[in-house]
Each structure stands twice: as C-alpha cells, then as structure tokens.
Design a protein around this motif. Structure first.
Motif, PDB file in Angstrom:
ATOM      1  N   PHE A 162       0.881  -1.159   0.000  1.00  0.00           N
ATOM      2  CA  PHE A 162       0.000   0.000   0.000  1.00  0.00           C
ATOM      3  C   PHE A 162       0.924   1.216   0.000  1.00  0.00           C
ATOM      4  O   PHE A 162       1.627   1.454   0.983  1.00  0.00           O
ATOM      5  N   VAL A 163       0.946   1.960  -1.095  1.00  0.00           N
ATOM      6  CA  VAL A 163       1.831   3.118  -1.206  1.00  0.00           C
ATOM      7  C   VAL A 163       1.011   4.369  -0.894  1.00  0.00           C
ATOM      8  O   VAL A 163       0.149   4.773  -1.670  1.00  0.00           O
ATOM      9  N   HIS A 164       1.289   4.953   0.266  1.00  0.00           N
ATOM     10  CA  HIS A 164       0.587   6.138   0.747  1.00  0.00           C
ATOM     11  C   HIS A 164       1.286   7.367   0.163  1.00  0.00           C
ATOM     12  O   HIS A 164       2.514   7.492   0.270  1.00  0.00           O
ATOM     13  N   LEU A 165       0.505   8.269  -0.435  1.00  0.00           N
ATOM     14  CA  LEU A 165       1.061   9.445  -1.106  1.00  0.00           C
ATOM     15  C   LEU A 165       0.388  10.727  -0.644  1.00  0.00           C
ATOM     16  O   LEU A 165      -0.815  10.752  -0.375  1.00  0.00           O
ATOM     17  N   GLY A 166       1.180  11.783  -0.577  1.00  0.00           N
ATOM     18  CA  GLY A 166       0.659  13.102  -0.232  1.00  0.00           C
ATOM     19  C   GLY A 166       1.800  14.083  -0.123  1.00  0.00           C
ATOM     20  O   GLY A 166       2.916  13.836  -0.587  1.00  0.00           O
ATOM     21  N   THR A 167       1.525  15.185   0.525  1.00  0.00           N
ATOM     22  CA  THR A 167       2.528  16.224   0.733  1.00  0.00           C
ATOM     23  C   THR A 167       3.043  16.118   2.163  1.00  0.00           C
ATOM     24  O   THR A 167       2.235  16.095   3.104  1.00  0.00           O
ATOM     25  N   PRO A 168       4.360  16.041   2.336  1.00  0.00           N
ATOM     26  CA  PRO A 168       4.904  15.946   3.697  1.00  0.00           C
ATOM     27  C   PRO A 168       4.462  17.147   4.534  1.00  0.00           C
ATOM     28  O   PRO A 168       4.544  18.294   4.096  1.00  0.00           O
ATOM     29  N   GLN A 169       4.009  16.866   5.750  1.00  0.00           N
ATOM     30  CA  GLN A 169       3.564  17.915   6.661  1.00  0.00           C
ATOM     31  C   GLN A 169       4.651  18.301   7.653  1.00  0.00           C
ATOM     32  O   GLN A 169       4.490  19.262   8.402  1.00  0.00           O
ATOM     33  N   ILE A 170       5.734  17.526   7.671  1.00  0.00           N
ATOM     34  CA  ILE A 170       6.883  17.820   8.530  1.00  0.00           C
ATOM     35  C   ILE A 170       8.157  17.529   7.737  1.00  0.00           C
ATOM     36  O   ILE A 170       8.129  16.829   6.721  1.00  0.00           O
ATOM     37  N   GLU A 171       9.241  18.064   8.212  1.00  0.00           N
ATOM     38  CA  GLU A 171      10.563  17.733   7.660  1.00  0.00           C
ATOM     39  C   GLU A 171      10.989  16.419   8.309  1.00  0.00           C
ATOM     40  O   GLU A 171      11.123  16.339   9.522  1.00  0.00           O
ATOM     41  N   VAL A 172      11.168  15.402   7.489  1.00  0.00           N
ATOM     42  CA  VAL A 172      11.508  14.080   8.013  1.00  0.00           C
ATOM     43  C   VAL A 172      13.024  13.909   7.992  1.00  0.00           C
ATOM     44  O   VAL A 172      13.640  14.000   6.931  1.00  0.00           O
ATOM     45  N   PRO A 173      13.610  13.661   9.151  1.00  0.00           N
ATOM     46  CA  PRO A 173      15.067  13.440   9.162  1.00  0.00           C
ATOM     47  C   PRO A 173      15.392  12.105   8.501  1.00  0.00           C
ATOM     48  O   PRO A 173      14.619  11.148   8.590  1.00  0.00           O
ATOM     49  N   ASP A 174      16.520  12.075   7.831  1.00  0.00           N
ATOM     50  CA  ASP A 174      16.944  10.834   7.215  1.00  0.00           C
ATOM     51  C   ASP A 174      17.381   9.871   8.304  1.00  0.00           C
ATOM     52  O   ASP A 174      17.844  10.271   9.371  1.00  0.00           O
ATOM     53  N   ARG A 175      17.227   8.598   8.063  1.00  0.00           N
ATOM     54  CA  ARG A 175      17.651   7.577   9.015  1.00  0.00           C
ATOM     55  C   ARG A 175      19.083   7.169   8.697  1.00  0.00           C
ATOM     56  O   ARG A 175      19.622   7.477   7.636  1.00  0.00           O
ATOM     57  N   ASP A 176      19.694   6.482   9.620  1.00  0.00           N
ATOM     58  CA  ASP A 176      21.026   5.948   9.367  1.00  0.00           C
ATOM     59  C   ASP A 176      20.955   4.955   8.223  1.00  0.00           C
ATOM     60  O   ASP A 176      20.030   4.143   8.145  1.00  0.00           O
ATOM     61  N   ARG A 177      21.927   5.026   7.339  1.00  0.00           N
ATOM     62  CA  ARG A 177      21.991   4.132   6.183  1.00  0.00           C
ATOM     63  C   ARG A 177      23.204   3.228   6.333  1.00  0.00           C
ATOM     64  O   ARG A 177      24.222   3.599   6.931  1.00  0.00           O
ATOM     65  N   PRO A 178      23.126   2.021   5.781  1.00  0.00           N
ATOM     66  CA  PRO A 178      24.272   1.120   5.878  1.00  0.00           C
ATOM     67  C   PRO A 178      25.448   1.642   5.050  1.00  0.00           C
ATOM     68  O   PRO A 178      25.256   2.346   4.058  1.00  0.00           O
ATOM     69  N   ALA A 179      26.637   1.281   5.466  1.00  0.00           N
ATOM     70  CA  ALA A 179      27.841   1.660   4.723  1.00  0.00           C
ATOM     71  C   ALA A 179      28.011   0.698   3.554  1.00  0.00           C
ATOM     72  O   ALA A 179      27.934  -0.527   3.723  1.00  0.00           O
ATOM     73  N   LEU A 180      28.222   1.235   2.383  1.00  0.00           N
ATOM     74  CA  LEU A 180      28.415   0.417   1.196  1.00  0.00           C
ATOM     75  C   LEU A 180      29.555  -0.575   1.389  1.00  0.00           C
ATOM     76  O   LEU A 180      29.453  -1.736   0.966  1.00  0.00           O
TER      77      LEU A 180
END
Length: 189
Positions: A162-180
C-alpha cells in the motif's frame, strides 16, 4: 553529482500519518503512474496492476479490515481497533500495488513479484521527484485472503504494498543508512 543520483541519495519515506493534502492531481498522477510501470518485466507478462484508494473509500476499506481483525482477535483493545479503522485515512491517496502471478509462465514467481515491487518503488521515487512524499506499507492486510477479496483480487493476485502518497507535513530526518563497504564484495574465481 548528476541530478538522477542526487534524487536517489535524497529519497526517504515519509510516515503516512505525516502525509497531507495535496496528493498529486489527476494529470500528475497519470504521468507518475505511467512512469512507474516502466519496470523490468521478464517475459513481458505485466504481472502487476494498481488500485486507487481515496476519499471515503479509504475509511470504508479500513472499516472492513478492522472487522476482520476484530473477528480474528476479539480481545483487541479499542485503541487497536481504531488504529485498524483509520490506518488508510491519513495520506490523501493510497495506491495498492498488486502482483498478478502467471503460474503457467516460465518466468519464476519471484521475478514476477519483484517486477510488481519495482512498480511500488518507482511510485515512491517518482513522488519524491515531483515534491511529494510517500510510504510503502504492507501489514497483515497485504497477506490476508479476506482482505484481498475486499479489494476484488483473484486467487493469483497478491498485494505487494500500500503506497501512501501526499505532501509531507513535517521535515523528516533521514535515518542511518548502511555503509556500502559493509555490503559490497567482489567475487573472484
């Protein structure tokens, strides 16, 4: 950095509860979905389709799913019942991505499911490129045959997400990403 790679570097999910109006308008949505269905498709099976949930249909869908959940877990708390009812109402638009599996094909089912999954991901990428936010969710309803029946799915069809779509209502911080470096290896004979 090329713009396309920059887009990939910046893409992140926006929680469905943080997606508000507006959703893409009809012309923008058509453009987005036409781009999203341009996926690798071994055998040209087109093993996917899309269902749109919007307006009051999102609440009605949630109410029907809540009835299933309550019947399966009668001890469910009022708070969880309400969560089930409202799960699809936060974002203004929910696209249901459905895998349509062709059992008689030489193309393995996993490839067909991955093809449908690519459609879901392309919707997220495209929405981000257009300045919208999105979140790909599954939950129990994606795997439940009664929920599939509510959506009118055939036996060979399964919800990918289920892909929920709209306009972000807040600034979402990026999460930690794995190191390549932790993920990439080189095979040598």
């Amino acid at each position: 950095m090329p713009a396309a790679l920059s887009l990939l570097q910046q893409r992140h999910s926006v929680p469905s509860r943080q997606l508000g109006e507006p959703a893409p308008d009809e012309a923008t949505l058509q453009m987005l979905l036409e781009a999203a269905i341009r996926v690798p498709d071994h055998g040209k099976l087109v093993p996917f389709r899309l269902i749109r949930l919007e307006g009051t249909a999102k609440l009605r869908f949630g109410e029907r799913l809540a009835a299933i959940a309550i019947r399966n877990s009668p001890e469910m708390s009022e708070a969880k019942q309400e969560k089930e009812r409202l799960r699809y109402t936060f974002a203004p638009l929910v696209m249901v991505v459905v895998a349509r599996l062709h059992a008689d094909s030489k193309v393995p089912e996993i490839e067909q499911k991955l093809c449908a999954g690519n459609v879901a991901y392309n919707i997220l990428l495209g929405a981000h490129a257009l300045g919208y936010g999105g979140q790909w969710l599954t939950g129990w309803a994606a795997y439940d045959r009664e929920a599939a029946a509510i959506l009118g799915l055939a036996e060979h069809e399964h919800v990918v997400g289920f892909v929920h779509l709209g306009t972000p209502q807040i600034e979402v911080p990026d999460r930690d990403r794995p190191a390549l470096a932790d993920l990439l290896g080189t095979w040598t004979p």
